[in-house]
Each structure stands twice: as structure tokens, then as C-alpha cells.
Design an enzyme around this catalytic site. Structure first.
Site, PDB file in Angstrom:
ATOM      1  N   ASP A   1       0.862  -1.182   0.000  1.00 28.50           N
ATOM      2  CA  ASP A   1       0.000   0.000   0.000  1.00 28.50           C
ATOM      3  C   ASP A   1       0.897   1.229   0.000  1.00 28.50           C
ATOM      4  O   ASP A   1       2.113   1.124   0.189  1.00 28.50           O
ATOM      5  CB  ASP A   1      -0.918   0.009   1.232  1.00 28.50           C
ATOM      6  CG  ASP A   1      -2.258   0.707   0.971  1.00 28.50           C
ATOM      7  OD1 ASP A   1      -2.219   1.850   0.479  1.00 28.50           O
ATOM      8  OD2 ASP A   1      -3.313   0.134   1.276  1.00 28.50           O
TER       9      ASP A   1
ATOM     10  N   ASP B   1      -9.748   1.157  -5.712  1.00 29.13           N
ATOM     11  CA  ASP B   1     -10.431   2.383  -6.135  1.00 29.13           C
ATOM     12  C   ASP B   1     -11.262   2.082  -7.378  1.00 29.13           C
ATOM     13  O   ASP B   1     -10.732   1.626  -8.392  1.00 29.13           O
ATOM     14  CB  ASP B   1      -9.400   3.468  -6.444  1.00 29.13           C
ATOM     15  CG  ASP B   1     -10.019   4.852  -6.581  1.00 29.13           C
ATOM     16  OD1 ASP B   1     -11.167   4.944  -7.064  1.00 29.13           O
ATOM     17  OD2 ASP B   1      -9.364   5.830  -6.207  1.00 29.13           O
TER      18      ASP B   1
ATOM     19  N   THR C   1     -14.454  -6.302   6.202  1.00 25.88           N
ATOM     20  CA  THR C   1     -13.637  -5.146   6.527  1.00 25.88           C
ATOM     21  C   THR C   1     -14.508  -3.975   6.983  1.00 25.88           C
ATOM     22  O   THR C   1     -15.710  -3.934   6.722  1.00 25.88           O
ATOM     23  CB  THR C   1     -12.803  -4.702   5.314  1.00 25.88           C
ATOM     24  OG1 THR C   1     -13.682  -4.174   4.308  1.00 25.88           O
ATOM     25  CG2 THR C   1     -12.017  -5.861   4.736  1.00 25.88           C
ATOM     26  N   ARG C   2     -13.873  -3.031   7.639  1.00 25.96           N
ATOM     27  CA  ARG C   2     -14.594  -1.834   8.072  1.00 25.96           C
ATOM     28  C   ARG C   2     -15.143  -1.067   6.875  1.00 25.96           C
ATOM     29  O   ARG C   2     -16.298  -0.612   6.880  1.00 25.96           O
ATOM     30  CB  ARG C   2     -13.658  -0.936   8.898  1.00 25.96           C
ATOM     31  CG  ARG C   2     -14.310   0.340   9.407  1.00 25.96           C
ATOM     32  CD  ARG C   2     -13.419   1.029  10.423  1.00 25.96           C
ATOM     33  NE  ARG C   2     -12.064   1.232   9.925  1.00 25.96           N
ATOM     34  CZ  ARG C   2     -11.089   1.791  10.646  1.00 25.96           C
ATOM     35  NH1 ARG C   2     -11.325   2.146  11.897  1.00 25.96           N
ATOM     36  NH2 ARG C   2      -9.889   1.967  10.137  1.00 25.96           N
TER      37      ARG C   2
ATOM     38  N   GLU D   1     -15.910  -2.339   3.995  1.00 26.80           N
ATOM     39  CA  GLU D   1     -17.003  -3.139   3.455  1.00 26.80           C
ATOM     40  C   GLU D   1     -18.279  -2.936   4.262  1.00 26.80           C
ATOM     41  O   GLU D   1     -19.373  -2.814   3.705  1.00 26.80           O
ATOM     42  CB  GLU D   1     -16.604  -4.610   3.464  1.00 26.80           C
ATOM     43  CG  GLU D   1     -17.619  -5.547   2.858  1.00 26.80           C
ATOM     44  CD  GLU D   1     -17.122  -6.976   2.833  1.00 26.80           C
ATOM     45  OE1 GLU D   1     -17.867  -7.845   2.331  1.00 26.80           O
ATOM     46  OE2 GLU D   1     -15.997  -7.229   3.303  1.00 26.80           O
TER      47      GLU D   1
END
Length: 212
Positions: free
Chosen positions: A58, A108, A181-182, A184
Site C-alpha cells: 500500500d 479504487d 472489513t470496516r 465493506e
């Protein structure tokens, strides 16, 4: 970052080829994860599957630091963190057939039509990724942007180096190993539909047989 980066982090600069067995200190399969946000899901997957090494990439410094902190707190030894462009990593720093899997979760979506060419999951990217994936390795993508999910499914279905793990050729249910995930969860709260696609890297001999 100051304490853990020298041991567990690396910059993606294209200056060397990574020896993954040396990098992780073992010869277990390595899964590349492109874009991990704050790293919570990555850490949970690493903790649940210590027999798999995760090379997490990342460009978000706070996320890098958080993932390193989580790995340290949980005593994980199977996570390494890369900073930079995953394309350079794949093209210049990883050996052919060196990856046991590839994960791209919630990239993205570039929703505006004029920006669609910036989306990561494109034929050119898949061709490059295929050269670094071992035969049988799985490419797993997930997105909450339905038009992007359709594009992912279309380009992967059309690519000769991959085949859908779903017999019906469609989307897959979220596998148990991929945590919610948060990001999501926020999408689901907004009514977004999350789609997973899982495609297998086709061995060369299977490609030849299909063409015959």
C-alpha cells in the site's frame, strides 16, 4: 514505523529482485495483497493462516504503521509490508511463478467513465500478474461497486491465463477466510452490494489443451 519497518518493511523501488524465502525466513506460499487500508483484515487473515506468508502493499503510511503494529501485537511472523507501486513490484521485483495467490480487495473503483482506464483490474495487469502467479494460484478480487465488479468478471473471464473457480461462471460468495472489513461494512450500510471473484491461474499445459 521506526521500530518495525527495518525488519518487516521495504520500499518498492525496482532496484532488486526479492528472494521471498529469504525475506520471510521460510519457503511457505506467499500471497500478495494489493491495497490493505488500515490492515485489520490483513492481520486477521495472517493470524488465521500462519502457514501462508502475506506480502501486503500500500502507499498509505498510517495504514502501513497500523498493520505493522497489529502484526507485532499479535506476534505474527508471516507479514511483510511494501510501500509503493504494486506494478513495479510485480514487473521488476518478483520472480516468475513466485506467488501462491493475489488479493485485491476494494480497489479504487474510479466511477467516472473517463477514469475507467485507471482501474487496476485490466487485461494488461492480468497478463503481468499471471506471469508471477504459480499454476493453480488464485486471484481473489472484491468490490462494492457493481459496475467495477462486472468489469472484473468480464476481463477475467476473457483472459486466457485464468479460469473462474465457479462452475456457473459468476460471482462467488464471500469466502470464510476473507474477513468483513470496516470499509465493506460501511458500504453495506449504504446499501452497496459486495461481489467477490475468484479465478485460478491456468497451467500452460491446460491452455494448450484448450486451444487444441
Amino acid at each position: 514505523m521506526q521500530r518495525l519497518w527495518p525488519a518487516w518493511g521495504f520500499d518498492i523501488d525496482g532496484s532488486r529482485r526479492l528472494d521471498l524465502a529469504e525475506f520471510f525466513g521460510n519457503d511457505r506460499p506467499v500471497v500478495l495483497e494489493i491495497g490493505f487500508g488500515m490492515g485489520e483484515a490483513t492481520a486477521r487473515m495472517a493470524a488465521a493462516d500462519p502457514a501462508t506468508n502475506i506480502l501486503a502493499v500500500d502507499v498509505h503510511t498510517p495504514g502501513q504503521g497500523n498493520l505493522l503494529n497489529l502484526a507485532d501485537r499479535l506476534g505474527l511472523t508471516n507479514v511483510r509490508v511494501g510501500n509503493g507501486d504494486a506494478i513495479i513490484l510485480l514487473r521488476e521485483m518478483l520472480a516468475p511463478g513466485s506467488l501462491g495467490g493475489l488479493r485485491v480487495y476494494f480497489p479504487d473503483p474510479w466511477p467516472k467513465k473517463r477514469h475507467h482506464k485507471r482501474r487496476l483490474i485490466q487485461p494488461e495487469f492480468l497478463t503481468l500478474a499471471a506471469t508471477r502467479l504459480a499454476p493453480g494460484a488464485v486471484l481473489h478480487c472484491a468490490t462494492d461497486w457493481e459496475p467495477y465488479a462486472e468489469q472484473m468478471l468480464d476481463v477475467l473471464t476473457a483472459h486466457p491465463d485464468f479460469e473462474n473457480t465457479r462452475a456457473d461462471g459468476g460471482f462467488a460468495p464471500r469466502p470464510a477466510f476473507r474477513p468483513l472489513t470496516r470499509f465493506e461494512g460501511q458500504g453495506l450500510e449504504k446499501g452497496h452490494v459486495v461481489n467477490d471473484v475468484l479465478f485460478r491461474r491456468v497451467p500452460r499445459e491446460e491452455q494448450a489443451a484448450d486451444r487444441a
